[in-house]
Motif scaffolding. Structure first.
Motif, PDB file in Angstrom:
ATOM      1  N   VAL A   3      -8.538   3.157  12.924  1.00  0.00           N
ATOM      2  CA  VAL A   3      -7.848   1.810  11.908  1.00  0.00           C
ATOM      3  C   VAL A   3      -6.568   2.821  11.999  1.00  0.00           C
ATOM      4  O   VAL A   3      -7.004   3.883  11.487  1.00  0.00           O
ATOM      5  N   ASN A   4      -5.844   1.945  11.328  1.00  0.00           N
ATOM      6  CA  ASN A   4      -4.541   2.049  10.660  1.00  0.00           C
ATOM      7  C   ASN A   4      -4.303   1.406   9.674  1.00  0.00           C
ATOM      8  O   ASN A   4      -4.818  -0.436   9.860  1.00  0.00           O
ATOM      9  N   CYS A   5      -5.013   1.800   8.054  1.00  0.00           N
ATOM     10  CA  CYS A   5      -5.052   0.677   6.572  1.00  0.00           C
ATOM     11  C   CYS A   5      -3.296   0.429   5.886  1.00  0.00           C
ATOM     12  O   CYS A   5      -2.394   1.117   6.398  1.00  0.00           O
ATOM     13  N   SER A   6      -2.706  -0.049   5.097  1.00  0.00           N
ATOM     14  CA  SER A   6      -2.053  -0.387   4.380  1.00  0.00           C
ATOM     15  C   SER A   6      -1.593   0.867   3.908  1.00  0.00           C
ATOM     16  O   SER A   6      -0.343   0.602   3.764  1.00  0.00           O
ATOM     17  N   ALA A   7      -2.459   1.004   2.335  1.00  0.00           N
ATOM     18  CA  ALA A   7      -2.440   1.757   1.675  1.00  0.00           C
ATOM     19  C   ALA A   7      -2.131   3.533   2.519  1.00  0.00           C
ATOM     20  O   ALA A   7      -3.216   3.607   2.465  1.00  0.00           O
ATOM     21  N   ARG A   8      -0.994   4.062   2.088  1.00  0.00           N
ATOM     22  CA  ARG A   8      -1.180   5.101   2.833  1.00  0.00           C
ATOM     23  C   ARG A   8      -1.083   6.149   1.576  1.00  0.00           C
ATOM     24  O   ARG A   8      -0.359   6.066   0.603  1.00  0.00           O
ATOM     25  N   GLY A   9      -1.667   7.070   1.848  1.00  0.00           N
ATOM     26  CA  GLY A   9      -2.075   8.168   0.646  1.00  0.00           C
ATOM     27  C   GLY A   9      -2.788   7.817  -0.556  1.00  0.00           C
ATOM     28  O   GLY A   9      -1.963   7.998  -1.410  1.00  0.00           O
ATOM     29  N   CYS A  10      -3.742   7.369  -0.050  1.00  0.00           N
ATOM     30  CA  CYS A  10      -4.060   5.960  -1.421  1.00  0.00           C
ATOM     31  C   CYS A  10      -5.374   5.964  -1.599  1.00  0.00           C
ATOM     32  O   CYS A  10      -6.131   5.285  -0.059  1.00  0.00           O
ATOM     33  N   ARG A  11      -6.827   6.003  -2.162  1.00  0.00           N
ATOM     34  CA  ARG A  11      -7.797   5.770  -2.117  1.00  0.00           C
ATOM     35  C   ARG A  11      -8.403   5.296  -3.337  1.00  0.00           C
ATOM     36  O   ARG A  11      -9.275   5.477  -4.289  1.00  0.00           O
ATOM     37  N   GLY A  12      -7.762   4.264  -4.158  1.00  0.00           N
ATOM     38  CA  GLY A  12      -7.444   4.078  -4.690  1.00  0.00           C
ATOM     39  C   GLY A  12      -8.785   3.118  -5.230  1.00  0.00           C
ATOM     40  O   GLY A  12      -9.055   1.204  -5.200  1.00  0.00           O
ATOM     41  N   THR A  13     -10.140   3.233  -5.245  1.00  0.00           N
ATOM     42  CA  THR A  13     -11.695   2.317  -5.337  1.00  0.00           C
ATOM     43  C   THR A  13     -10.886   2.123  -6.969  1.00  0.00           C
ATOM     44  O   THR A  13     -10.996   2.458  -7.917  1.00  0.00           O
ATOM     45  N   ALA A  14     -12.280   0.960  -7.101  1.00  0.00           N
ATOM     46  CA  ALA A  14     -12.253   0.452  -8.386  1.00  0.00           C
ATOM     47  C   ALA A  14     -13.520   1.300  -9.254  1.00  0.00           C
ATOM     48  O   ALA A  14     -13.671   1.342 -10.597  1.00  0.00           O
ATOM     49  N   LEU A  15     -13.633   2.520  -8.296  1.00  0.00           N
ATOM     50  CA  LEU A  15     -14.495   3.086  -9.730  1.00  0.00           C
ATOM     51  C   LEU A  15     -14.411   3.854 -10.345  1.00  0.00           C
ATOM     52  O   LEU A  15     -14.661   4.629 -11.819  1.00  0.00           O
ATOM     53  N   TRP A  16     -13.054   4.681  -9.874  1.00  0.00           N
ATOM     54  CA  TRP A  16     -12.319   5.797 -11.136  1.00  0.00           C
ATOM     55  C   TRP A  16     -10.664   5.635 -10.796  1.00  0.00           C
ATOM     56  O   TRP A  16     -10.161   6.101 -11.919  1.00  0.00           O
ATOM     57  N   ASP A  17     -10.385   4.563 -10.342  1.00  0.00           N
ATOM     58  CA  ASP A  17      -8.500   4.550  -9.757  1.00  0.00           C
ATOM     59  C   ASP A  17      -8.092   3.349 -10.556  1.00  0.00           C
ATOM     60  O   ASP A  17      -8.156   1.843  -9.748  1.00  0.00           O
ATOM     61  N   PHE A  71      -4.863   3.044 -12.041  1.00  0.00           N
ATOM     62  CA  PHE A  71      -4.066   2.588 -11.534  1.00  0.00           C
ATOM     63  C   PHE A  71      -3.506   3.531 -10.068  1.00  0.00           C
ATOM     64  O   PHE A  71      -2.754   4.176 -10.423  1.00  0.00           O
ATOM     65  N   PRO A  72      -4.045   3.204  -9.010  1.00  0.00           N
ATOM     66  CA  PRO A  72      -3.777   4.285  -7.728  1.00  0.00           C
ATOM     67  C   PRO A  72      -2.137   4.321  -7.116  1.00  0.00           C
ATOM     68  O   PRO A  72      -2.066   3.178  -6.998  1.00  0.00           O
ATOM     69  N   LEU A  73      -1.831   5.582  -7.499  1.00  0.00           N
ATOM     70  CA  LEU A  73      -0.731   5.392  -6.230  1.00  0.00           C
ATOM     71  C   LEU A  73      -0.161   5.037  -4.884  1.00  0.00           C
ATOM     72  O   LEU A  73      -0.845   5.867  -4.114  1.00  0.00           O
ATOM     73  N   CYS A  74       0.192   4.475  -4.213  1.00  0.00           N
ATOM     74  CA  CYS A  74      -0.496   3.788  -2.886  1.00  0.00           C
ATOM     75  C   CYS A  74       1.537   3.602  -2.017  1.00  0.00           C
ATOM     76  O   CYS A  74       2.285   2.988  -3.524  1.00  0.00           O
ATOM     77  N   PHE A  75       1.023   3.980  -1.267  1.00  0.00           N
ATOM     78  CA  PHE A  75       2.492   3.474  -0.222  1.00  0.00           C
ATOM     79  C   PHE A  75       2.141   3.006   1.138  1.00  0.00           C
ATOM     80  O   PHE A  75       1.581   3.296   1.463  1.00  0.00           O
ATOM     81  N   HIS A  76       2.798   1.406   0.685  1.00  0.00           N
ATOM     82  CA  HIS A  76       2.382   0.764   1.776  1.00  0.00           C
ATOM     83  C   HIS A  76       3.691   0.697   2.628  1.00  0.00           C
ATOM     84  O   HIS A  76       4.657   0.914   2.986  1.00  0.00           O
ATOM     85  N   SER A  77       2.201   0.273   4.449  1.00  0.00           N
ATOM     86  CA  SER A  77       3.614   0.705   5.602  1.00  0.00           C
ATOM     87  C   SER A  77       2.680  -0.398   5.636  1.00  0.00           C
ATOM     88  O   SER A  77       1.899  -1.008   6.083  1.00  0.00           O
ATOM     89  N   ASP A  78       4.255  -1.739   6.766  1.00  0.00           N
ATOM     90  CA  ASP A  78       3.180  -2.889   7.733  1.00  0.00           C
ATOM     91  C   ASP A  78       3.904  -1.742   9.171  1.00  0.00           C
ATOM     92  O   ASP A  78       3.614  -2.889  10.233  1.00  0.00           O
ATOM     93  N   ARG A  79       3.876  -1.073   9.399  1.00  0.00           N
ATOM     94  CA  ARG A  79       4.347  -0.577  11.034  1.00  0.00           C
ATOM     95  C   ARG A  79       2.601   0.282  11.112  1.00  0.00           C
ATOM     96  O   ARG A  79       1.850   1.232  10.537  1.00  0.00           O
ATOM     97  N   PRO A  80       2.115   0.322  12.413  1.00  0.00           N
ATOM     98  CA  PRO A  80       1.337   0.413  12.970  1.00  0.00           C
ATOM     99  C   PRO A  80       1.253   2.732  12.816  1.00  0.00           C
ATOM    100  O   PRO A  80       2.926   3.023  13.440  1.00  0.00           O
TER     101      PRO A  80
END
Length: 295
Positions: free
Chosen positions: A227-241, A243-252
């Motif tokens: 898979v390629n997911c839209s949130a790069r460098g981000c594992r912002g789960t609701a358990l502990w993050d 305000f996760p810092l995410c970098f989004h990309s629409d390119r595969p």
């Protein structure tokens, strides 16, 4: 793979269902003891105690009834360790025999330290036992799942964006940019646990999707799903993050090579360095103009 859940109640109370042969089904309560109910609670991370609920307020199932005559002992910590009749989609014909349990404990939110110990930590649920390997971050790569004590891959037969969406959501990585096949992020080395995964895309977990356990030789690691997911460098789960810092990309994205792989901090340093050079150049130009006007 096998999984256990409670439905129509909450995490620690409800009608018991098991996932087997790609389908969720009920568990029959014939000859079931309170100790067996307590073992299910322990398996679910809902404390060491519980009992069979006799009011049937959690409704009736509609799928197969997979198991009957389950007998657990005090030495058992998992339902799969207990003795039972063989798997049968019609283990009991009467829906009034379905098992309903209530556990005395509550599930505790997993801390980052405990999550880091997954999948071996007893706190971790089956939903935590999923990862992606070989990509440029924790949100892209070959999909692997933990089952029977080892990590294994998923065959790419019928693998599509709906399946990838569920994986990305479960990992806390946003939505899927692409569902890749043919070992796009390299071949795995362990077992191949699943094939023909059929998610709708709205499931909260890959365990909720119909799938076929792979027991034969119908697939090899050249067909590992990724898979390629839209949130790069981000594992912002609701358990502990919060305000996760995410970098989004629409390119595969494709697997990073040793010469092109950059981490997020390196990229930020490059950007900040470039901006600093521009600011210094502008200041130098202004100083030159001021000196020229003084002359």
């Amino acid at each position: 793979f096998l999984a256990l859940r409670l439905v129509n109640g909450n995490d620690c109370a409800g009608r018991v269902e098991v996932f087997y042969n790609g389908t969720w089904g009920s568990v029959c309560s014939n000859r079931m003891s309170q100790l067996t109910a307590a073992t299910m609670c322990k398996h679910l991370g809902c404390g060491d105690g519980g009992g069979i609920a006799t009011d049937f307020k959690y409704g009736r199932g509609s799928g197969p009834t997979w198991l009957d005559h389950i007998e657990c002992t005090e030495q058992h910590s998992s339902l799969w360790q207990c003795q039972s009749d063989p798997w049968d989609p019609r283990s009991c014909d009467n829906r009034a025999e379905e098992t309903h349990i209530t556990c005395i404990g509550k599930k505790v939110a997993t801390s980052p330290a405990a999550f880091a110990e997954c999948p071996n930590s007893t706190i971790c649920s089956d939903r935590d036992k999923l990862r992606v390997i070989g990509g440029e971050d924790e949100c892209s790569g070959r999909v692997e799942m933990w089952h029977q004590g080892s990590w294994g891959t998923i065959c790419d037969d019928t693998w599509d964006v709906a399946d990838a969406n569920v994986v990305c959501r479960q990992l806390g990585c946003g939505s899927a940019v692409s569902a890749l096949s043919e070992a796009a992020f390299g071949e795995g080395t362990g077992p191949i646990w699943l094939e023909k995964v059929h998610c709708k895309g709205t499931e909260l977990s890959l365990w909720d999707c119909p799938a076929k356990p792979l027991f034969g030789k119908n697939c090899d690691h050249k067909e590992d799903a990724a898979v390629n997911c839209s949130a790069r460098g981000c594992r912002g789960t609701a358990l502990w993050d919060t305000f996760p810092l995410c970098f989004h990309s629409d390119r595969p994205r494709r697997p990073a090579t040793g010469s092109t792989r950059f981490s997020v901090p390196v990229i930020l340093c490059i950007i900040l360095g470039t901006l600093l050079c521009l600011v210094l150049a502008i200041l130098a130009g202004q100083i030159r103009r001021a000196r020229a006007q003084q002359r």
